[in-house]
Write a protein that holds these residues in place. Structure first.
Motif, PDB file in Angstrom:
ATOM      1  N   LYS A  31      10.184  19.125 -10.762  1.00 25.56           N
ATOM      2  CA  LYS A  31       9.397  18.332 -11.700  1.00 25.56           C
ATOM      3  C   LYS A  31       9.055  17.005 -11.044  1.00 25.56           C
ATOM      4  O   LYS A  31       9.934  16.298 -10.529  1.00 25.56           O
ATOM      5  CB  LYS A  31      10.193  18.100 -12.976  1.00 25.56           C
ATOM      6  N   PRO A  32       7.781  16.621 -11.044  1.00 23.99           N
ATOM      7  CA  PRO A  32       7.404  15.375 -10.370  1.00 23.99           C
ATOM      8  C   PRO A  32       7.935  14.167 -11.133  1.00 23.99           C
ATOM      9  O   PRO A  32       8.164  14.223 -12.340  1.00 23.99           O
ATOM     10  CB  PRO A  32       5.875  15.413 -10.392  1.00 23.99           C
ATOM     11  N   PRO A  33       8.129  13.065 -10.424  1.00 23.71           N
ATOM     12  CA  PRO A  33       8.594  11.847 -11.097  1.00 23.71           C
ATOM     13  C   PRO A  33       7.490  11.257 -11.966  1.00 23.71           C
ATOM     14  O   PRO A  33       6.319  11.653 -11.879  1.00 23.71           O
ATOM     15  CB  PRO A  33       8.939  10.926  -9.931  1.00 23.71           C
ATOM     16  N   ALA A  34       7.845  10.309 -12.797  1.00 27.03           N
ATOM     17  CA  ALA A  34       6.855   9.654 -13.662  1.00 27.03           C
ATOM     18  C   ALA A  34       6.110   8.549 -12.931  1.00 27.03           C
ATOM     19  O   ALA A  34       5.005   8.165 -13.329  1.00 27.03           O
ATOM     20  CB  ALA A  34       7.545   9.094 -14.899  1.00 27.03           C
ATOM     21  N   THR A  35       6.705   8.044 -11.865  1.00 25.07           N
ATOM     22  CA  THR A  35       6.100   6.944 -11.124  1.00 25.07           C
ATOM     23  C   THR A  35       6.122   7.238  -9.634  1.00 25.07           C
ATOM     24  O   THR A  35       6.779   8.178  -9.171  1.00 25.07           O
ATOM     25  CB  THR A  35       6.844   5.619 -11.382  1.00 25.07           C
ATOM     26  N   MET A  36       5.393   6.430  -8.887  1.00 26.50           N
ATOM     27  CA  MET A  36       5.373   6.543  -7.431  1.00 26.50           C
ATOM     28  C   MET A  36       5.295   5.150  -6.829  1.00 26.50           C
ATOM     29  O   MET A  36       4.939   4.173  -7.510  1.00 26.50           O
ATOM     30  CB  MET A  36       4.159   7.351  -6.970  1.00 26.50           C
ATOM     31  N   GLY A  45      -2.131  -9.850   6.319  1.00 24.40           N
ATOM     32  CA  GLY A  45      -0.771  -9.907   6.822  1.00 24.40           C
ATOM     33  C   GLY A  45       0.304  -9.817   5.761  1.00 24.40           C
ATOM     34  O   GLY A  45       1.483 -10.029   6.060  1.00 24.40           O
ATOM     35  N   LYS A  46      -0.055  -9.454   4.533  1.00 20.20           N
ATOM     36  CA  LYS A  46       0.931  -9.411   3.450  1.00 20.20           C
ATOM     37  C   LYS A  46       0.872  -8.073   2.725  1.00 20.20           C
ATOM     38  O   LYS A  46      -0.180  -7.676   2.228  1.00 20.20           O
ATOM     39  CB  LYS A  46       0.693 -10.541   2.451  1.00 20.20           C
ATOM     40  N   ILE A  47       2.029  -7.391   2.656  1.00 18.69           N
ATOM     41  CA  ILE A  47       2.144  -6.106   1.976  1.00 18.69           C
ATOM     42  C   ILE A  47       3.048  -6.255   0.755  1.00 18.69           C
ATOM     43  O   ILE A  47       4.098  -6.906   0.820  1.00 18.69           O
ATOM     44  CB  ILE A  47       2.750  -5.032   2.906  1.00 18.69           C
ATOM     45  N   GLU A  48       2.640  -5.660  -0.361  1.00 14.28           N
ATOM     46  CA  GLU A  48       3.486  -5.533  -1.533  1.00 14.28           C
ATOM     47  C   GLU A  48       3.687  -4.048  -1.823  1.00 14.28           C
ATOM     48  O   GLU A  48       2.727  -3.270  -1.770  1.00 14.28           O
ATOM     49  CB  GLU A  48       2.848  -6.213  -2.747  1.00 14.28           C
ATOM     50  N   LEU A  49       4.909  -3.664  -2.120  1.00  9.38           N
ATOM     51  CA  LEU A  49       5.204  -2.283  -2.486  1.00  9.38           C
ATOM     52  C   LEU A  49       5.341  -2.234  -4.004  1.00  9.38           C
ATOM     53  O   LEU A  49       6.205  -2.906  -4.573  1.00  9.38           O
ATOM     54  CB  LEU A  49       6.490  -1.818  -1.801  1.00  9.38           C
ATOM     55  N   ARG A  50       4.470  -1.465  -4.649  1.00  5.98           N
ATOM     56  CA  ARG A  50       4.433  -1.443  -6.103  1.00  5.98           C
ATOM     57  C   ARG A  50       4.836  -0.086  -6.655  1.00  5.98           C
ATOM     58  O   ARG A  50       4.585   0.952  -6.035  1.00  5.98           O
ATOM     59  CB  ARG A  50       3.029  -1.800  -6.609  1.00  5.98           C
ATOM     60  N   GLU A  51       5.450  -0.121  -7.840  1.00  4.05           N
ATOM     61  CA  GLU A  51       5.800   1.082  -8.583  1.00  4.05           C
ATOM     62  C   GLU A  51       4.695   1.311  -9.606  1.00  4.05           C
ATOM     63  O   GLU A  51       4.425   0.444 -10.448  1.00  4.05           O
ATOM     64  CB  GLU A  51       7.142   0.901  -9.275  1.00  4.05           C
ATOM     65  N   LEU A  52       4.057   2.473  -9.555  1.00  6.07           N
ATOM     66  CA  LEU A  52       2.887   2.751 -10.392  1.00  6.07           C
ATOM     67  C   LEU A  52       3.052   4.095 -11.092  1.00  6.07           C
ATOM     68  O   LEU A  52       3.792   4.965 -10.603  1.00  6.07           O
ATOM     69  CB  LEU A  52       1.620   2.784  -9.527  1.00  6.07           C
ATOM     70  N   PRO A  53       2.349   4.297 -12.201  1.00 10.42           N
ATOM     71  CA  PRO A  53       2.376   5.624 -12.828  1.00 10.42           C
ATOM     72  C   PRO A  53       1.822   6.680 -11.879  1.00 10.42           C
ATOM     73  O   PRO A  53       0.903   6.417 -11.092  1.00 10.42           O
ATOM     74  CB  PRO A  53       1.459   5.449 -14.048  1.00 10.42           C
ATOM     75  N   LEU A  54       2.389   7.854 -11.938  1.00 10.43           N
ATOM     76  CA  LEU A  54       1.912   8.944 -11.095  1.00 10.43           C
ATOM     77  C   LEU A  54       0.481   9.295 -11.509  1.00 10.43           C
ATOM     78  O   LEU A  54       0.205   9.501 -12.694  1.00 10.43           O
ATOM     79  CB  LEU A  54       2.822  10.164 -11.258  1.00 10.43           C
ATOM     80  N   PRO A  55      -0.463   9.358 -10.558  1.00  6.36           N
ATOM     81  CA  PRO A  55      -1.854   9.651 -10.930  1.00  6.36           C
ATOM     82  C   PRO A  55      -2.018  11.097 -11.357  1.00  6.36           C
ATOM     83  O   PRO A  55      -1.347  11.995 -10.829  1.00  6.36           O
ATOM     84  CB  PRO A  55      -2.636   9.362  -9.645  1.00  6.36           C
ATOM     85  N   GLU A  56      -2.903  11.318 -12.318  1.00  8.27           N
ATOM     86  CA  GLU A  56      -3.204  12.672 -12.772  1.00  8.27           C
ATOM     87  C   GLU A  56      -4.529  13.118 -12.158  1.00  8.27           C
ATOM     88  O   GLU A  56      -5.504  12.354 -12.168  1.00  8.27           O
ATOM     89  CB  GLU A  56      -3.292  12.733 -14.291  1.00  8.27           C
ATOM     90  N   PRO A  57      -4.603  14.329 -11.609  1.00  4.63           N
ATOM     91  CA  PRO A  57      -5.868  14.798 -11.016  1.00  4.63           C
ATOM     92  C   PRO A  57      -6.912  15.073 -12.076  1.00  4.63           C
ATOM     93  O   PRO A  57      -6.590  15.500 -13.205  1.00  4.63           O
ATOM     94  CB  PRO A  57      -5.451  16.079 -10.292  1.00  4.63           C
ATOM     95  N   GLY A  58      -8.179  14.807 -11.726  1.00 12.19           N
ATOM     96  CA  GLY A  58      -9.280  15.178 -12.602  1.00 12.19           C
ATOM     97  C   GLY A  58      -9.496  16.681 -12.585  1.00 12.19           C
ATOM     98  O   GLY A  58      -8.814  17.416 -11.848  1.00 12.19           O
ATOM     99  N   PRO A  59     -10.470  17.178 -13.357  1.00 11.13           N
ATOM    100  CA  PRO A  59     -10.672  18.631 -13.465  1.00 11.13           C
ATOM    101  C   PRO A  59     -10.868  19.326 -12.126  1.00 11.13           C
ATOM    102  O   PRO A  59     -10.401  20.463 -11.947  1.00 11.13           O
ATOM    103  CB  PRO A  59     -11.916  18.743 -14.341  1.00 11.13           C
ATOM    104  N   ARG A  60     -11.546  18.670 -11.172  1.00 12.96           N
ATOM    105  CA  ARG A  60     -11.809  19.279  -9.879  1.00 12.96           C
ATOM    106  C   ARG A  60     -11.064  18.574  -8.753  1.00 12.96           C
ATOM    107  O   ARG A  60     -11.505  18.548  -7.610  1.00 12.96           O
ATOM    108  CB  ARG A  60     -13.305  19.297  -9.600  1.00 12.96           C
ATOM    109  N   GLN A  61      -9.909  18.036  -9.095  1.00 16.07           N
ATOM    110  CA  GLN A  61      -9.077  17.338  -8.116  1.00 16.07           C
ATOM    111  C   GLN A  61      -7.702  17.981  -8.029  1.00 16.07           C
ATOM    112  O   GLN A  61      -7.294  18.753  -8.903  1.00 16.07           O
ATOM    113  CB  GLN A  61      -8.905  15.868  -8.507  1.00 16.07           C
ATOM    114  N   VAL A  62      -7.000  17.642  -6.958  1.00 16.92           N
ATOM    115  CA  VAL A  62      -5.590  17.997  -6.826  1.00 16.92           C
ATOM    116  C   VAL A  62      -4.815  16.724  -6.534  1.00 16.92           C
ATOM    117  O   VAL A  62      -5.365  15.743  -6.025  1.00 16.92           O
ATOM    118  CB  VAL A  62      -5.355  19.031  -5.705  1.00 16.92           C
TER     119      VAL A  62
END
Length: 352
Positions: A31-36, A45-62
Motif C-alpha cells: 500500500k503506498p504511503p499518504a505522503t512523499m 544554491g539552496k535545497i529544501e526537502l518537503r513532505e507532500l501529499p502523494l500525487p494522484e495520476p490523471g485518467p491517462r497518467q501513471v
C-alpha cells in the motif's frame, strides 16, 4: 554518497529479445504511503526537502515510484542562479531523467500496469514519486531489471546519433565529452566510425579514449585542434562534427572542422541566449547544419525504446558513466558535483 574516483569497469551483457519484455514486482504491491518527499530548489544554491501529499495520476497518467533520477547539465544554471529563472521551483523540478516502477494507473490507461518498471519523460523527478503521461513512459525489458536507466538523456543520445547519420569508416569529431558526448563516442565507434574527441578536461579525454576515440585532443588552442584534426582526417576536414557543449567558442571550432558538404550537428544546449555564426564559412562549404534537439515527446519515447534495445544488444553501455550516486537528501551535493566535476566525474544520479 558513492564517489567512484576512477571509471567503473562494469558492462552490460544481455540478449536482444525485447518483444513483450516486462518486469513487474513480485507479490502483491505494498500500500503506498499518504505522503512523499520532494526536493525544492528554493533559491540559487539552496535545497529544501518537503513532505507532500502523494500525487494522484490523471485518467491517462501513471504514478511512478522513482528509483532514481539523473542530474543533467541543464540543471546547473538554475542551481547557480542564472537570471532567467524564478524561485522557488516546483517540487521535484527540474528533475527530468527519472525511472522507476508504476504503482498506480489512471482510469483510461491501457498500455501500462502496476508493477511495470519504466523509463519516463517527467519533469518533477527529484522526488520519491512523480506522475507521467501514459505515452511518455516506456516499459524496460527484463534484461535491464537491476540497471539504472536515466531515460531522457539516453533517448537524447539515440536521437542525436540518428540525426547525425554517421557511417562506418567516417572520421567524426565530437567536441565536448560530457555524458552525452561520451555516449555518442561509444556508439559511433561501435558503428565503425573513427572518432576524434575534443575537451578541456583531462579526465574527460581519458573517458573519450575509454569509449573508443582514436584521438583525444585538449581544447587549449582552436588553431592547434584544427591542425591536429586536419592531420587525422586527411586534411579535408570531417564529414561529421558534433558540438556537445552549448558554448560559443566550441561551436565556432566545430564549424571550422566540417568538411565541404559535411554535417555540423548541434547537440549542445545553448540556453543562455544568442550565438554568432560565420555564415560565409557555412555557405561557402555547403554544409548541412542540424539542430539535433527534439521537443516532440513521441520522438523522445521512441528514443527511449531504441536506447533500451541498444543496451540489451550491447551497442550502448551507460553504466560506467554513472559515476556518482547521492541520496535525495543530498541533491545539493549532487548539483555541486555537476558544477565542479571532481576527479573522473561524468554523471550524478540521485536516489530517493
Amino acid at each position: 554518497m558513492t564517489n567512484l574516483s576512477t571509471p567503473n569497469s562494469s558492462s552490460t551483457d544481455a540478449s536482444s529479445n525485447l518483444r513483450g519484455a516486462r518486469r513487474r514486482d513480485s507479490g502483491s504491491p505494498a500500500k503506498p504511503p499518504a505522503t512523499m518527499r520532494a526536493a525544492v530548489i528554493a533559491a540559487p544554491g539552496k535545497i529544501e526537502l518537503r513532505e507532500l501529499p502523494l500525487p494522484e495520476p490523471g485518467p491517462r497518467q501513471v504514478r511512478v515510484r522513482l528509483e532514481g533520477c539523473g542530474v543533467c547539465g541543464s540543471n546547473v544554471p538554475v542551481w547557480e542562479g542564472r537570471p532567467w529563472f524564478e524561485y522557488p521551483l516546483e517540487p521535484g523540478a527540474p528533475g527530468h531523467e527519472g525511472w522507476g516502477v508504476v504503482d498506480a494507473v489512471g482510469s483510461e490507461v491501457q498500455s501500462l500496469a502496476v508493477g511495470d518498471r519504466v523509463g519516463a519523460l517527467s519533469y518533477h523527478a527529484f522526488a520519491e514519486y512523480d506522475t507521467v503521461d501514459e505515452d511518455a513512459a516506456v516499459v524496460l525489458p527484463d534484461e535491464l531489471a537491476e540497471l539504472p536507466f536515466p531515460a531522457e538523456p539516453l533517448a537524447c543520445a539515440m536521437n542525436v546519433l540518428e540525426r547525425s547519420d554517421v557511417q562506418p569508416g567516417q572520421v567524426v569529431t565530437v567536441i565536448g565529452v560530457g555524458f552525452l558526448g561520451s555516449l555518442l563516442i561509444q556508439m559511433m565507434t561501435r558503428r565503425g566510425a573513427r572518432v576524434i574527441a575534443v575537451s578541456r578536461r583531462r579526465s574527460a579525454l581519458e573517458w573519450a579514449e575509454r569509449m573508443g576515440a582514436i584521438a583525444a585532443l585538449p581544447l587549449t588552442s582552436p588553431d592547434d585542434v584544427q591542425q591536429q584534426v586536419a592531420a587525422l582526417s586527411g586534411g579535408d576536414g570531417c564529414p561529421r562534427v558534433i558540438e556537445a557543449t552549448g558554448f560559443q567558442e566550441p561551436l565556432d571550432l566545430a564549424a571550422a572542422l566540417v568538411a565541404v558538404r559535411g554535417k555540423l550537428v548541434i547537440a549542445g544546449y545553448h540556453q543562455d541566449g544568442l550565438r554568432q555564426v560565420n555564415l560565409q564559412q557555412w555557405n561557402w562549404r555547403g554544409i548541412d547544419v542540424i539542430n539535433a534537439h527534439e521537443r516532440d515527446p513521441a520522438i523522445y519515447t521512441a528514443g527511449m525504446r531504441r536506447a533500451a534495445a541498444a543496451v540489451v544488444a550491447g551497442q550502448l553501455d551507460p553504466a560506467p558513466l554513472l559515476t556518482h550516486t547521492f541520496p535525495l537528501s543530498e541533491l545539493g551535493a549532487a548539483l555541486d558535483a555537476a558544477v565542479q566535476r571532481p576527479g573522473h566525474f561524468m554523471k550524478a544520479v540521485v536516489r530517493p
